[in-house]
Design a protein around this motif. Structure first.
Motif, PDB file in Angstrom:
ATOM      1  N   LYS A   1      80.783  25.723  79.315  1.00  0.00           N
ATOM      2  CA  LYS A   1      80.967  24.390  78.731  1.00  0.00           C
ATOM      3  C   LYS A   1      80.187  23.362  79.534  1.00  0.00           C
ATOM      4  O   LYS A   1      80.337  23.278  80.749  1.00  0.00           O
ATOM      5  N   VAL A   2      79.366  22.574  78.816  1.00  0.00           N
ATOM      6  CA  VAL A   2      78.524  21.569  79.450  1.00  0.00           C
ATOM      7  C   VAL A   2      78.752  20.227  78.761  1.00  0.00           C
ATOM      8  O   VAL A   2      78.685  20.137  77.528  1.00  0.00           O
ATOM      9  N   LEU A   3      78.994  19.198  79.564  1.00  0.00           N
ATOM     10  CA  LEU A   3      79.139  17.837  79.064  1.00  0.00           C
ATOM     11  C   LEU A   3      77.978  17.014  79.607  1.00  0.00           C
ATOM     12  O   LEU A   3      77.728  17.011  80.815  1.00  0.00           O
ATOM     13  N   ILE A   4      77.274  16.332  78.722  1.00  0.00           N
ATOM     14  CA  ILE A   4      76.145  15.496  79.113  1.00  0.00           C
ATOM     15  C   ILE A   4      76.556  14.042  78.921  1.00  0.00           C
ATOM     16  O   ILE A   4      76.984  13.656  77.831  1.00  0.00           O
TER      17      ILE A   4
ATOM     18  N   VAL B   1      78.126  22.723  74.139  1.00  0.00           N
ATOM     19  CA  VAL B   1      77.562  21.485  74.663  1.00  0.00           C
ATOM     20  C   VAL B   1      78.191  20.307  73.935  1.00  0.00           C
ATOM     21  O   VAL B   1      78.299  20.317  72.708  1.00  0.00           O
ATOM     22  N   GLU B   2      78.594  19.307  74.699  1.00  0.00           N
ATOM     23  CA  GLU B   2      79.076  18.043  74.153  1.00  0.00           C
ATOM     24  C   GLU B   2      78.355  16.935  74.897  1.00  0.00           C
ATOM     25  O   GLU B   2      77.855  17.136  76.006  1.00  0.00           O
ATOM     26  N   SER B   3      78.295  15.770  74.288  1.00  0.00           N
ATOM     27  CA  SER B   3      77.743  14.613  74.975  1.00  0.00           C
ATOM     28  C   SER B   3      78.655  13.427  74.728  1.00  0.00           C
ATOM     29  O   SER B   3      79.357  13.365  73.720  1.00  0.00           O
TER      30      SER B   3
ATOM     31  N   ASP C   1      82.166  23.453  83.049  1.00  0.00           N
ATOM     32  CA  ASP C   1      81.341  24.173  84.013  1.00  0.00           C
ATOM     33  C   ASP C   1      80.298  23.231  84.600  1.00  0.00           C
ATOM     34  O   ASP C   1      80.019  23.283  85.798  1.00  0.00           O
ATOM     35  N   TYR C   2      79.718  22.390  83.754  1.00  0.00           N
ATOM     36  CA  TYR C   2      78.724  21.413  84.194  1.00  0.00           C
ATOM     37  C   TYR C   2      79.005  20.072  83.548  1.00  0.00           C
ATOM     38  O   TYR C   2      79.293  20.007  82.348  1.00  0.00           O
ATOM     39  N   VAL C   3      78.870  19.014  84.336  1.00  0.00           N
ATOM     40  CA  VAL C   3      78.769  17.661  83.808  1.00  0.00           C
ATOM     41  C   VAL C   3      77.454  17.114  84.348  1.00  0.00           C
ATOM     42  O   VAL C   3      77.209  17.107  85.552  1.00  0.00           O
TER      43      VAL C   3
ATOM     44  N   HIS D   1      80.426  22.003  88.429  1.00  0.00           N
ATOM     45  CA  HIS D   1      79.116  21.561  88.914  1.00  0.00           C
ATOM     46  C   HIS D   1      78.790  20.192  88.322  1.00  0.00           C
ATOM     47  O   HIS D   1      78.776  20.041  87.108  1.00  0.00           O
ATOM     48  N   ARG D   2      78.485  19.232  89.187  1.00  0.00           N
ATOM     49  CA  ARG D   2      78.042  17.899  88.753  1.00  0.00           C
ATOM     50  C   ARG D   2      76.573  17.773  89.097  1.00  0.00           C
ATOM     51  O   ARG D   2      76.175  18.013  90.233  1.00  0.00           O
TER      52      ARG D   2
END
Length: 141
Positions: free
Chosen positions: A2-5, A30-32, A73-75, A95-96
């Motif tokens: 999961k990745v948030l932008i 992916v979300e933003s 998992d990532y922002v 992870h940032r």
């Protein structure tokens, strides 16, 4: 995965990054979002992305509050210039990262110049996120 932008307005750079990263691997969610989400997409961003074969026209411009209680998992923040404040995300994140880009929606000048800025930033986003995907994210899937 999961990745948030994140960015401020969630109408341009974060939306392009969202579109590219999702296109690299469908296994990634992916979300933003934005700290001051505009509620709409930048039409020039939608246009330059469509020219790469990626349709972001159905994306929504959402507030970061929508995602604050989820684990990520990532922002990744994508704000660029020194005068911009990148949003902070205080949720659960493994992870940032910050990968900054100029905001083409702030470009001034001729129509041709402004359009060239959207292309330039789009291409920079694609390159940076493809590198991140290949060198880091793909290895963790």
């Amino acid at each position: 995965m999961k990745v948030l932008i994140l960015c401020t307005g969630n109408s341009c750079r974060s939306q392009m990054a969202h579109g590219f990263l999702q296109s690299f691997d469908s296994r990634i969610r992916v979300e933003s979002a934005g700290t001051e989400a505009s509620g709409k997409l930048n039409s020039a961003a939608v246009k330059v992305m469509s020219e790469t074969g990626i349709d972001i026209s159905r994306h929504t411009s959402d507030s970061v509050d929508k995602y604050i209680n989820e684990e990520w998992d990532y922002v990744i923040t994508v704000c660029g210039g020194a005068n911009e404040n990148c949003p902070a995300f205080f949720g659960k994140v493994k992870h940032r990262l910050h990968i900054g880009f100029d905001d083409p929606s702030h470009a001034v000048g001729t129509e041709e110049f402004i359009q060239s800025e959207f292309y330039r930033v789009r291409d920079e986003i694609k390159e940076a996120f493809f590198k991140l995907y290949n060198e880091e994210i793909k290895l963790k899937l």
